[in-house]
Design an enzyme around this catalytic site. Sequence first.
Site, PDB file in Angstrom:
ATOM      1  N   GLY A  38       0.934  -1.139  -0.315  1.00 49.90           N
ATOM      2  CA  GLY A  38      -0.075  -0.126  -0.031  1.00 49.90           C
ATOM      3  C   GLY A  38       0.979   1.405   0.526  1.00 49.90           C
TER       4      GLY A  38
ATOM      5  N   TYR B 256      -8.609 -17.106   4.706  1.00 43.23           N
ATOM      6  CA  TYR B 256      -7.820 -16.039   4.053  1.00 43.23           C
ATOM      7  C   TYR B 256      -8.291 -16.161   2.782  1.00 43.23           C
ATOM      8  CZ  TYR B 256      -3.929 -13.637   2.298  1.00 43.23           C
ATOM      9  OH  TYR B 256      -3.282 -12.675   1.060  1.00 43.23           O
TER      10      TYR B 256
END
Length: 262
Positions: free
Chosen positions: A20, A152
């Site tokens: 990110g 996940y």
Amino acid sequence: MIIDFSGRRVLVTGSTSGIGFATAKGFLAAGASVVVNGRSEVGVAAAVAWLRETQSSVTGFAGDLATETDCARLLAEQPDFDIVVNNLGIYEPRDFFDTPDSEWDRFFQTNVMSGVRLSRAYAAGMSKRGWGRIVFVSSESAINIPADMIHYGFTKTAQLAISRGLAKRLAGTGVTVNAVLPGPTLSDGVADMLKADVERTGDSLEKVAADFVAVNRSSSIIRRPATVEEVANMILYVGSEQASATTGAALRVDGGVVESLA
């Protein structure tokens, strides 16, 4: 190819470190105005301060975008974005039989619903303006479901379904929706995980990381983890004007881990 984001407003969730942060840095370098996000005021402030050393058009939003409340607060503070990168995500190895309902819900809210809420909030404005980009940062685990992180893998597969379906829903509007699928990536979290092995062996982090990939992702063709910048490069491309004919796609940056021709 020159990618220019001048005049574009960009949100990158979960962007105080790792993929990110590299993505936010890349957008800023290409001329965008970027909002970085993290859960803590301290983490967001540190990321913004670091990025402002070279680029001024960056602001921060501290909040847990896995919650409806903080998503609504962000929308009130920042009503429009041209590009939304749904990067927020968590992962943790845990056996299926030891994973309670609360963990399934926590992963779902963080990895899936954060992107659903933000896409729903910002896509309408993009559509009205006739241009926009939504990117879901999924994972090769969406295809290669890991046996030790089924909860996940399920969320990452869900992101592919949402990105493909939303691309169809926005057909003809000028808004594209894509998913980027990193494989093993040498992020801050992975570096922390491998720290003990680096200290034990005396090898470099890069060597230990390559050995980890050889054992745990033996189908890797590049035989090393990707850098966060290599993943960010794909995100920037699909966010660009040049990627206007790419939508509804699942784009792998997995180093060839997935055994597939397509």
